[in-house]
Design an enzyme around this catalytic site. Sequence first.
Site, PDB file in Angstrom:
ATOM      1  N   THR A  17       0.884  -1.259   0.000  1.00  0.00           N
ATOM      2  CA  THR A  17       0.078  -0.213   0.000  1.00  0.00           C
ATOM      3  C   THR A  17       0.825   1.080   0.137  1.00  0.00           C
ATOM      4  OG1 THR A  17      -0.096  -0.026   2.327  1.00  0.00           O
ATOM      5  CG2 THR A  17      -2.044  -1.323   1.209  1.00  0.00           C
ATOM      6  N   THR A  56       1.464   4.754   1.476  1.00  0.00           N
ATOM      7  CA  THR A  56       2.279   5.034   2.589  1.00  0.00           C
ATOM      8  C   THR A  56       2.947   4.039   3.402  1.00  0.00           C
ATOM      9  OG1 THR A  56       0.435   6.727   2.936  1.00  0.00           O
ATOM     10  CG2 THR A  56       1.976   6.265   4.988  1.00  0.00           C
ATOM     11  N   CYS A  57       2.690   2.803   3.269  1.00  0.00           N
ATOM     12  CA  CYS A  57       3.532   1.745   3.950  1.00  0.00           C
ATOM     13  C   CYS A  57       4.943   1.536   2.984  1.00  0.00           C
ATOM     14  CB  CYS A  57       2.818   0.418   4.062  1.00  0.00           C
ATOM     15  SG  CYS A  57       1.187   0.669   5.049  1.00  0.00           S
ATOM     16  N   SER A  58       4.669   1.629   1.788  1.00  0.00           N
ATOM     17  CA  SER A  58       5.816   1.238   0.792  1.00  0.00           C
ATOM     18  C   SER A  58       6.818   2.478   0.524  1.00  0.00           C
ATOM     19  CB  SER A  58       5.191   0.655  -0.622  1.00  0.00           C
ATOM     20  OG  SER A  58       4.558  -0.410  -0.324  1.00  0.00           O
ATOM     21  N   LEU A  87       7.890   1.823   5.910  1.00  0.00           N
ATOM     22  CA  LEU A  87       8.655   0.672   6.009  1.00  0.00           C
ATOM     23  C   LEU A  87      10.145   1.395   5.419  1.00  0.00           C
ATOM     24  CD1 LEU A  87       9.873  -2.159   5.838  1.00  0.00           C
ATOM     25  CD2 LEU A  87       8.833  -2.454   3.727  1.00  0.00           C
TER      26      LEU A  87
END
Length: 245
Positions: free
Chosen positions: A47, A49-51, A55
């Site tokens: 997703t 923001t996560c990527s 992270l």
Amino acid sequence: MLSSSEGKKVPQVTFPIRRDNEWTSVTSDELFNGQTVIVFALPGAFTPTCSSTHLPRYNELAPVFKELGVDRVICLSVNDPFVMQAWAEDQHADNIEFIPDGNGDFSREMGMLVSKSAIGFGDRSWRYSMLVKDGTIEKMFIEPDRPGDPFEVSDADTMLNYIKPDATLPARVTVFTKPGCPHCTRAKSLLQSKGYKYEEIKLGSGGLSYSTLQAVTGKGTTPQVFIDGQLVGGADELEALMAKR
């Protein structure tokens, strides 16, 4: 209302995982007992923001955390083991341990399992981070309970500021290169010899062209090196700068 579990033990869960293309499992005790652990939990692998942010910054700061006594940095998400493994490979996040909470058992016991069915995700983890010492949660940073996917307090820099506010951050280095460029090789070798980690942006990949290079750097040759957002220049300029450090 999402509430903090500070002062409590982490949930006792067995996580099915994939290791060396085989099914195995890891327990909460194995992950947390006798260790200092950072966990950052997020809604889903791949997703945006996560990527792009959550992270990568934890991966970038993981060596700093480890110098400060953190034994492992865990990324947890309610995804199956295959998805988490593919995401780990895609992100090249070698400093992070990916733990799939596929059934949501850990997130549920933490009180962090929320419904994302409105966007077709089903039940997922709320975004948060925590510092766990010998299985006891010392500190949690929980994103505000409001619609959408807030990302304000569970980031790596907030966690680092809690552990050691005056910690020295690693330089953020970006190198624009092109295939077959000997000066690019020289610049990268110099950075490696000085212990700098860097992001490499290669012309000719992903639609990047000399127009991109010109637009970003104002230059038409490679390499172009940025350190902490400041343009250093090519390999010669980098060598001159490193000679002073």
